[in-house]
Design a protein around this motif. Structure first.
Motif, PDB file in Angstrom:
ATOM      1  N   GLY B 276      55.301 -28.652  65.576  1.00 35.50           N
ATOM      2  CA  GLY B 276      56.024 -28.090  66.712  1.00 35.50           C
ATOM      3  C   GLY B 276      57.379 -28.714  66.946  1.00 35.50           C
ATOM      4  N   ALA B 277      57.872 -29.524  65.990  1.00 36.95           N
ATOM      5  CA  ALA B 277      59.198 -30.110  66.164  1.00 36.95           C
ATOM      6  C   ALA B 277      60.276 -29.090  65.809  1.00 36.95           C
ATOM      7  CB  ALA B 277      59.346 -31.353  65.295  1.00 36.95           C
ATOM      8  N   GLU B 278      59.878 -28.037  65.133  1.00 40.32           N
ATOM      9  CA  GLU B 278      60.843 -27.034  64.714  1.00 40.32           C
ATOM     10  C   GLU B 278      60.208 -25.649  64.883  1.00 40.32           C
ATOM     11  OE1 GLU B 278      62.676 -27.986  60.862  1.00 40.32           O
ATOM     12  OE2 GLU B 278      62.723 -25.840  60.517  1.00 40.32           O
ATOM     13  N   GLY B 279      60.993 -24.700  65.301  1.00 40.84           N
ATOM     14  CA  GLY B 279      60.485 -23.342  65.448  1.00 40.84           C
ATOM     15  C   GLY B 279      59.567 -23.217  66.660  1.00 40.84           C
ATOM     16  N   ASN B 280      59.085 -22.005  66.863  1.00 36.69           N
ATOM     17  CA  ASN B 280      58.170 -21.801  67.991  1.00 36.69           C
ATOM     18  C   ASN B 280      56.918 -21.061  67.508  1.00 36.69           C
ATOM     19  OD1 ASN B 280      59.545 -19.531  67.455  1.00 36.69           O
ATOM     20  ND2 ASN B 280      59.897 -18.951  69.593  1.00 36.69           N
ATOM     21  N   TYR B 281      56.280 -21.696  66.519  1.00 31.67           N
ATOM     22  CA  TYR B 281      55.131 -21.032  65.898  1.00 31.67           C
ATOM     23  C   TYR B 281      53.937 -20.957  66.849  1.00 31.67           C
ATOM     24  CZ  TYR B 281      57.948 -21.208  61.777  1.00 31.67           C
ATOM     25  OH  TYR B 281      58.978 -21.017  60.896  1.00 31.67           O
ATOM     26  N   GLY B 282      53.788 -21.950  67.708  1.00 34.37           N
ATOM     27  CA  GLY B 282      52.681 -21.916  68.660  1.00 34.37           C
ATOM     28  C   GLY B 282      52.800 -20.734  69.600  1.00 34.37           C
ATOM     29  N   GLU B 283      54.019 -20.478  70.044  1.00 32.33           N
ATOM     30  CA  GLU B 283      54.202 -19.370  70.985  1.00 32.33           C
ATOM     31  C   GLU B 283      53.861 -18.028  70.356  1.00 32.33           C
ATOM     32  OE1 GLU B 283      58.185 -19.829  72.470  1.00 32.33           O
ATOM     33  OE2 GLU B 283      57.673 -21.834  73.233  1.00 32.33           O
ATOM     34  N   MET B 284      54.057 -17.937  69.044  1.00 36.40           N
ATOM     35  CA  MET B 284      53.735 -16.666  68.375  1.00 36.40           C
ATOM     36  C   MET B 284      52.257 -16.322  68.489  1.00 36.40           C
ATOM     37  SD  MET B 284      55.747 -17.000  64.820  1.00 36.40           S
ATOM     38  CE  MET B 284      57.436 -17.564  64.720  1.00 36.40           C
ATOM     39  N   ILE B 285      51.407 -17.328  68.594  1.00 41.65           N
ATOM     40  CA  ILE B 285      49.966 -17.048  68.686  1.00 41.65           C
ATOM     41  C   ILE B 285      49.457 -17.266  70.104  1.00 41.65           C
ATOM     42  CG2 ILE B 285      49.380 -17.433  66.265  1.00 41.65           C
ATOM     43  CD1 ILE B 285      48.554 -20.269  67.041  1.00 41.65           C
ATOM     44  N   GLY B 286      50.367 -17.256  71.045  1.00 37.57           N
ATOM     45  CA  GLY B 286      49.947 -17.307  72.448  1.00 37.57           C
ATOM     46  C   GLY B 286      49.627 -18.706  72.938  1.00 37.57           C
ATOM     47  N   LEU B 287      50.037 -19.727  72.169  1.00 37.83           N
ATOM     48  CA  LEU B 287      49.790 -21.108  72.596  1.00 37.83           C
ATOM     49  C   LEU B 287      51.146 -21.781  72.774  1.00 37.83           C
ATOM     50  CD1 LEU B 287      46.974 -21.868  70.015  1.00 37.83           C
ATOM     51  CD2 LEU B 287      46.704 -21.118  72.372  1.00 37.83           C
ATOM     52  N   ASP B 288      51.146 -23.089  73.025  1.00 36.96           N
ATOM     53  CA  ASP B 288      52.431 -23.768  73.066  1.00 36.96           C
ATOM     54  C   ASP B 288      52.698 -24.418  71.709  1.00 36.96           C
ATOM     55  OD1 ASP B 288      50.887 -25.950  72.922  1.00 36.96           O
ATOM     56  OD2 ASP B 288      51.243 -26.665  74.955  1.00 36.96           O
ATOM     57  N   ASN B 289      53.841 -25.058  71.566  1.00 32.51           N
ATOM     58  CA  ASN B 289      54.232 -25.508  70.231  1.00 32.51           C
ATOM     59  C   ASN B 289      53.533 -26.789  69.773  1.00 32.51           C
ATOM     60  OD1 ASN B 289      55.813 -23.345  69.608  1.00 32.51           O
ATOM     61  ND2 ASN B 289      57.635 -24.222  70.615  1.00 32.51           N
ATOM     62  N   GLN B 290      52.831 -27.441  70.686  1.00 35.65           N
ATOM     63  CA  GLN B 290      52.092 -28.655  70.287  1.00 35.65           C
ATOM     64  C   GLN B 290      50.645 -28.345  69.902  1.00 35.65           C
ATOM     65  OE1 GLN B 290      54.651 -29.137  72.682  1.00 35.65           O
ATOM     66  NE2 GLN B 290      55.594 -30.016  70.846  1.00 35.65           N
ATOM     67  N   TRP B 291      50.334 -27.061  69.728  1.00 35.40           N
ATOM     68  CA  TRP B 291      48.953 -26.652  69.478  1.00 35.40           C
ATOM     69  C   TRP B 291      48.331 -27.388  68.290  1.00 35.40           C
ATOM     70  CZ3 TRP B 291      47.739 -23.677  64.950  1.00 35.40           C
ATOM     71  CH2 TRP B 291      48.855 -23.399  64.143  1.00 35.40           C
ATOM     72  N   ALA B 292      49.032 -27.412  67.164  1.00 31.19           N
ATOM     73  CA  ALA B 292      48.447 -28.007  65.957  1.00 31.19           C
ATOM     74  C   ALA B 292      48.397 -29.526  66.078  1.00 31.19           C
ATOM     75  CB  ALA B 292      49.251 -27.595  64.732  1.00 31.19           C
ATOM     76  N   LEU B 293      49.400 -30.084  66.743  1.00 29.27           N
ATOM     77  CA  LEU B 293      49.403 -31.537  66.960  1.00 29.27           C
ATOM     78  C   LEU B 293      48.126 -31.950  67.699  1.00 29.27           C
ATOM     79  CD1 LEU B 293      50.879 -34.280  67.028  1.00 29.27           C
ATOM     80  CD2 LEU B 293      51.967 -33.558  69.141  1.00 29.27           C
TER      81      LEU B 293
END
Lengths: 371, 338
Positions: B276-293
């Motif tokens: 989540g340090a780059e891009g907004n991949y979490g938001e694409m799946i309805g979560l925030d960007n720290q989801w995978a972290l």
């Protein structure tokens, strides 16, 4: 003969029976060595015990391991049963997944359960009348305590119920509610009113014709399809209802057996005294019918109690289910013997208790039927 | 206990219950709890510990998903199910996500209306024999007595395999794994067959595990994977990418221990995107960007989860085998997060 005393006629004191006719010697003689067959069987049994007992005692007691932290450690410390496993998991076996900090609630409920049972079970309990009021209120008190959500008690999801706790909840609920329901069904089936009779008969025959496991599946899966989607009708509640209905159908037939054994004269005598239907039943018929049905009723209770282990098929972890899920822990994997012995001991204590109480009740109530 | 009051409570529950619709993700977020369907007990995959806490391979994936969606890996409510009730529990909404060592098959996907999210464990049916028999291949098993659990796909696989090889066998039908263990050890059957992971777990409980070998033949494909209800793509996306992220994390060396540090100073763009340090991949799946972290910090990456529950250092001692990353000779291959 010098110290022979003479007595007035009719005043001779009773003498004790000859020594070899009383006490354990007599019992042993009568029961174990009386005849040739008995002697052979006794010796054979002693020999068999000699063969089996040392192994059993070694396994379960002398070589058993009480303190260990894994199966491997158990195997190192002794060749017998690994009771350390039971000890390690004891609180899970008792409470299931009930939150640690709230365990005083099931504890308190259990104490209250005993207090509620005493006035029901023994009629010379002091203040029995008030005790019975408490017993009547107990189911509601228990539900509030266990589930919470009111009076500032934190709500506990019934999915967290497990182990002995769940077994007792299902068993006690089933037993408590199936008896009155069974009586009503039996009276309904015995009734002269066709509508009531048909309804009760159909109900009883339907429920008896279906295995409990099917009803549990209906409770856990089918109902979810019938109810509006997403309706979260508590699973435990569904199971309790099904178990109660199932037991009540059997109960009804047991009690109907009791009703049928009463001579027609009892009904006619009650009619002749001008008693109404419910008075007849309450004062004349049911006290006799229930007394006759006691062995059958307790039989149904015990059967129901043991059937509670079936809830594992719908994913509820009762004492056996918790045990099975615990034995899947790689640290303890492979210790199923200990588990089954533990669960068997638990059920034996409960069922034997019920059985002894029913014998006490039969003895207390026997008023001429007993041979 | 308590029929009346429970009835009241049940009615109240029924009234307040939200109607399950296609928006599982919103429902889960709103309720603050993930209902995760697991097995009632399978060595290494799901079991309870001394405090009644669920542990295991599948359980850790549930926790990682909860961490990604809800921010806390402990906000999981486990729904233990048997093989018979697992799919109804999912379709009736009792559970939102199924991680229950379930084989991905076409009929389950199509006919049972499930959406499988991928594969988290590649299993297959194997054979275990006593070393003393001197058998080294399943092709030498002609005429052997085989302990086999009745009513399972393994039974059908076994029949297929022996027919295809033109061999005969004598089935010893058993009900549970425990029964199989006892029968096998007492010599009632020469061979025990079930999923290879189950064989390894069973063998680990023997007094002398080294006296028994698993034959090299794996006679069926049993890809075990998670599933959600069909027709809820948003939820399927979110949960699928949690699984992918955990596999990716292993590939890029992100562990529970170094995840925070890597998120702060990402060594390469791939890691930056995952964490989540780059891009907004979490938001694409309805979560925030720290989801995978968060998912990685909950229980580690795929490799850590495997090692903790099934790996060589556990009692079960499974090798990665097929479940190694594609770069290490396995077939574990997650699509990139970008």
């Amino acid at each position: 003969m010098s110290d022979a005393k003479s007595y007035e006629p009719g005043h001779h004191p009773s003498l004790p029976p000859p020594k070899n006719l009383v006490g354990w010697q007599r019992w042993v003689w009568d029961n174990l060595f009386g005849t040739v067959t008995n002697t052979i069987l006794t010796l054979l049994s002693i020999y068999l015990l000699y063969l089996i007992l040392p192994g059993i005692l070694d396994y379960f007691i002398f070589d058993a391991v009480v303190n260990a932290s894994s199966r491997a450690e158990c195997a190192e410390l002794g060749s017998g049963a690994c009771w350390a496993f039971i000890g390690d998991r004891f609180s899970v076996f008792i409470y299931g997944f009930y939150p640690d900090e709230l365990r005083w609630r099931p504890n308190l409920t259990f104490i209250l359960l005993i207090l509620a049972l005493i006035p029901v079970l023994y009629d010379n309990t002091p203040f029995r009348k008030y005790g019975l009021y408490f017993s009547l209120a107990f189911p509601i008190i228990a539900a509030i305590l266990m589930v919470g959500g009111v009076f500032g008690l934190e709500q506990v999801d019934t999915r967290l119920f497990g182990g002995v706790l769940l077994t007792i909840v299902i068993g006690v609920t089933g037993i408590t509610f199936s008896l009155p329901l069974g009586i009503i069904l039996a009276l309904g089936r015995y009734s002269n009113l066709p509508a009531i009779k048909v309804v009760c008969t159909v109900f009883i025959e339907f429920i008896r014709g279906v295995p409990l496991i099917t009803l549990l599946f209906v409770a856990s899966t089918m109902l979810s399809y019938f109810l509006p989607p997403g309706t979260n009708f508590d699973l435990l509640l569904r199971v309790l209802i099904m178990v109660t209905l199932f037991a009540s159908a059997y109960m009804a037939e047991v009690i109907r057996g009791g009703l049928q054994s009463l001579p027609k004269g009892q009904f006619e005598a009650a009619d002749a005294m001008g008693l109404k239907y419910w008075q007849t039943m309450r004062l004349i018929i049911l006290p006799q019918a229930l007394k006759i049905s006691i062995p059958g009723i307790v039989n149904t209770f015990i059967g129901l109690y043991k059937d509670t282990t079936l809830v594992i098929v719908i994913g509820m972890l009762d004492v056996l289910g918790v045990a099975k899920s615990a034995v899947s822990d790689p640290v303890w994997n492979g210790l199923s013997v200990e588990i089954y012995v533990f669960v068997a001991a638990f059920f034996f204590v409960c069922c034997f208790g019920m059985s002894r109480y029913s014998m006490y009740l039969e003895n207390k109530l026997h008023t001429g039927h007993k041979r | 206990m308590k029929l009346k009051s429970i009835l009241v409570a049940g009615a109240a529950l029924a009234m307040t219950a939200t109607v399950a619709n296609a928006a599982t993700l919103e429902d889960v977020k709103a309720s603050g709890e993930l209902n995760c369907i697991v097995t009632t007990g399978l060595v290494g995959f799901a079991y309870t510990d001394a405090n009644g806490r669920w542990n295991g391979f599948d359980v850790d994936f549930c926790r990682a998903t909860a961490a990604a969606v809800l921010g806390d890996g402990d906000k999981v409510k486990f729904v233990p199910t048997t093989g018979k009730t697992r799919f109804t529990a999912l379709s009736s909404g009792e559970g939102d996500l199924l991680y229950r060592n379930t084989t991905v098959t076409m009929s389950r996907d199509a006919d049972l209306k499930l959406t499988f999210l991928g594969v988290n464990y590649y299993d297959g049916q194997g054979f275990m024999v006593n070393k003393a028999l001197g058998v080294t291949s399943a092709k030498q098993l002609n005429g052997a007595s085989v302990c086999i659990q009745t009513g399972t796909t393994t039974e059908l696989n076994l029949a297929d395999y022996f027919r295809a090889q033109g061999m005969s066998y004598e089935p010893v039908p058993i009900e549970t794994n425990e029964e199989a263990r006892t029968n096998y050890l007492s010599g009632r059957c020469d061979v025990y067959t079930t999923d290879a992971s189950g064989l390894a777990a069973t063998r680990a409980t023997f007094e002398n595990p080294k006296d028994h070998i698993l034959l090299p033949e794996i006679i069926s494909k049993e890809p075990l994977g998670p599933a959600v209800r069909q027709g809820d793509d948003a939820w399927a996306d979110a949960t699928r990418w949690v699984l992918n992220a955990l596999i990716e994390a292993e590939e890029y060396g992100i562990t529970a221990a170094n995840a925070d540090e890597m998120a702060a100073n990402p060594p390469n763009p791939n890691i930056a995107r995952i964490l989540g340090a780059e891009g907004n991949y979490g938001e694409m799946i309805g979560l925030d960007n720290q989801w995978a972290l968060r998912a990685i910090k909950a229980g580690g990456n795929y490799g850590e989860i495997f090692d903790r529950n099934l790996g060589p250092n556990t009692e079960i001692g499974l090798e990665r085998g097929l479940n190694a990353l594609w770069s290490n000779g396995g077939i574990l291959y997650a699509p990139p997060i970008r």
